[in-house]
Design an enzyme around this catalytic site. Sequence first.
Site, mmCIF file in Angstrom:
data_model
loop_
_atom_site.group_PDB
_atom_site.id
_atom_site.type_symbol
_atom_site.label_atom_id
_atom_site.label_comp_id
_atom_site.label_asym_id
_atom_site.label_seq_id
_atom_site.Cartn_x
_atom_site.Cartn_y
_atom_site.Cartn_z
ATOM 1 N N LYS A 195 -8.368 -3.787 -45.944
ATOM 2 C CA LYS A 195 -7.568 -4.927 -45.493
ATOM 3 C C LYS A 195 -7.792 -5.163 -44.002
ATOM 4 C CE LYS A 195 -2.957 -6.823 -45.234
ATOM 5 N NZ LYS A 195 -1.567 -6.822 -45.611
ATOM 6 N N GLU A 201 -11.766 6.289 -42.299
ATOM 7 C CA GLU A 201 -12.402 6.921 -43.466
ATOM 8 C C GLU A 201 -13.357 5.931 -44.138
ATOM 9 O OE1 GLU A 201 -9.151 6.945 -42.805
ATOM 10 O OE2 GLU A 201 -8.122 8.677 -43.674
ATOM 11 N N GLY A 254 -1.364 -3.649 -48.840
ATOM 12 C CA GLY A 254 -2.441 -2.814 -49.381
ATOM 13 C C GLY A 254 -2.117 -2.258 -50.762
ATOM 14 N N ARG A 255 -0.928 -1.682 -50.915
ATOM 15 C CA ARG A 255 -0.580 -1.035 -52.198
ATOM 16 C C ARG A 255 -0.212 -2.041 -53.279
ATOM 17 N NH1 ARG A 255 2.601 0.014 -47.977
ATOM 18 N NH2 ARG A 255 4.775 -0.623 -47.976
ATOM 19 N N GLU A 340 5.149 5.017 -50.221
ATOM 20 C CA GLU A 340 4.810 4.293 -48.995
ATOM 21 C C GLU A 340 5.763 3.110 -48.830
ATOM 22 O OE1 GLU A 340 0.580 4.113 -47.041
ATOM 23 O OE2 GLU A 340 0.776 2.300 -48.234
ATOM 24 N N HIS A 370 1.740 21.972 -70.317
ATOM 25 C CA HIS A 370 1.245 23.348 -70.190
ATOM 26 C C HIS A 370 1.109 23.745 -68.724
ATOM 27 C CE1 HIS A 370 0.469 23.412 -74.500
ATOM 28 N NE2 HIS A 370 0.165 22.134 -74.321
ATOM 29 N N LYS A 498 -2.650 9.117 -37.748
ATOM 30 C CA LYS A 498 -3.964 8.477 -37.530
ATOM 31 C C LYS A 498 -4.368 8.589 -36.065
ATOM 32 C CE LYS A 498 -3.670 4.794 -40.997
ATOM 33 N NZ LYS A 498 -3.556 3.358 -41.206
#
Length: 528
Positions: A195, A201, A254-255, A340, A370, A498
Site C-alpha cells: 500500500k 521487508e 491493508g487488512r 490490528e 491433537h 519498525k
Amino acid sequence: MKNELEQMATIAKTRKIEELFKTGTRLDKLCLQFGECFFDFSKSQMSEDELVTLIAYAKEKNLGDKIKAMFSGDAINTTENRAVLHVALRNHSRNWHAKGEDANEYKEVMKRASEFAQKVFDGSVKAKNGKPFSAILHIGIGGSDLGPRMVYEALRPIDATGPILRFCANVEPTEFAQAVAGIDPETTLIVCVSKTFTTIETLTNFALARDWLQAAIGTDDKEHLVAISSAPDKAMKYGIKEDRIFGFDEWVGGRYSVWSTVGLSLEMSLGSEIAKAFLDGAKAMDEHFETTDIGQNIPLLGGLIGYWNHTYLGYTTRAIIPYAARLKLLPQFLQQLDMESNGKGIDKNNNPIAISGPVVWGAEGTNAQHAFFQHLHQSPQITPVEFIIIKDGGTKYAASNQLTLANALAQSEALMRGKSLEMVKEDMRKAGKSDEEIEKIAPHRVFTGNRPNICVVLPKLGAYEIGALIAFYEHRTLVEGLLWDINSFDQWGVELGKVIALEINEDLTNGACEKRDPSTANLIKILS
Ligand code: F6P
C-alpha cells in the site's frame, strides 16, 4: 445500562449454558441463516434477556448510525482522517463517496486490472521469451499478503490450470528461497504489493526477486513486473511500466484490501469467475449487514456476543478452528484483521481503555484437537471457540468429510456440556476400575464444560462462501470496535518497532549501540 450488563454478567458467569435451551426459543433467536450458510450462536453464554439488553445498549450507542457512516464514506478512521470503504470494492454498481468527494474512480482501475489478470490467466500476456507465465511471485506482507495467501490456499482448485502462485512476505531469507524453489524465472511474473511502497521487508524481497529474475532474463525485466500500491509514483521509481501499476485508494485499509487490486494475483491464477464470486459473496454479506435489523443481523449479533464474552465475561482470547485443511491460514488472517484493528489502548476520545480486542489464535481441525484442545477443554482459562464447518468436502475423497463433521460437532458439544465427576466415576466403575483408581484418576477426567462456542456452517468451500465469511468477520470487527469505542482502522502500534529495527540494523553494521538498553546492546554484540 453498563451496570445492568455487569450485574447480568455476574449471574451469567456461573450459569450452565445448556440450561438456556429450556426456553425452547433459543435456536430461533440465536441461529441465523445466510443463503446456504448457517451461523449458530446458540452455545454462547448469553441468555435471551441478556441479548435484549445488549441490543438496547447497541442502540443507545447509535451503532446503526455509526455503521451507516462507514457506508457513507465518512472519515471514521479519525486518526488518519480517512474514509473506510472496502465495501465499495465489492459493489461497483453503487455511487460511492469518500469524505463527501466522488470515490468511483477505483472501478476503472479494477476493470483495467481485471482485464490484465485475465490475460495472464489465459496466457495471452506473455513472458519476455514469448511463453505464457507459469508462475506468479506475489511479494507483500501483512495485509498485502495474508488475504491473497489465505484465499489462494482455500480456493485453488486441485486440478487448476492457471499459473501457480508463490508468496514471499518474510524478510528472513529462507522464505524467498522457498518461494522461488522450483519455479522458472523465465516464465515468472513478479507482483510487488505494498500500500505504502515503503515497507522494508517487501522492498528487500522485491530487490532479491529482481536479482533472481535478471540473472535469468537480463536487466530488461519490465515485462515481468507488476506493482500494486496506493502510492503509484513510488512504484514508478522502480522502473515498473505505468500500465503495469494498479492502484487502490487510501480508504482501503491493508487488512481489508484483499478485495482491491491487492487480490489481483488471485485473479491471475484462479481466473475471473472465482474472483467475481468472491466479491459477490462479500457484497451479499454487506447488504445483509447494512439493511438487516439488529436481532437478525449476523455480524451485529456476532459482535454483541464477542463484546459480551470479552468485556463482561472476562474471556481474553478467542480461537478460530476451521474444520478444513484448506482454511488453515484463516486463523492467521483473522489474527491480523482482529488484533490490528481492535488491539488498541486508547478510545476515540483519547481515554485509556481497560479492555479492547481479544487475542485471536487457532489452527485447522482435526489437527488442532491433537495439539491444544487439552487446554480448551480443561484449563480454567476459558477460550471461546469459533468452529468453521464445511458441509461438502468437495473432493473425490469426500467420504471422510463425515468424520470431519462429526469431530467438529463433537468438540462443540463437549466444550459446552463437559462431563461431570459423577459421570466419570460411573463410566470408570462400568469399565471395572477399582475404587482406589477411581478416586485417584477421576478428577483428572472431568470436563467442567460450559465453554462457549459458535459454529459457522458453509455449504462448501466456494469463492462466494469465503467472500461472505471474510466480510462477516470484517463487519464483526467493526461492531466490536464500535462497542469499545475505538478506531478499528489505524495501526499506530506497529510503528515503534519498525523505527527501532532500522536503528538496530545500523547498530549491527557498525557494532555501535549506545542508544540501546543493556539487554539489547548485549544481544547486538552477540549477533554482530
Ligand atoms: O506493519 C503493519 C502494516 O502497516 C499493515 O497494516 C500492512 O498490512 C502491512 O504493514 C503492509 O503494509 P504495506 O502494504 O504498505 O506494505
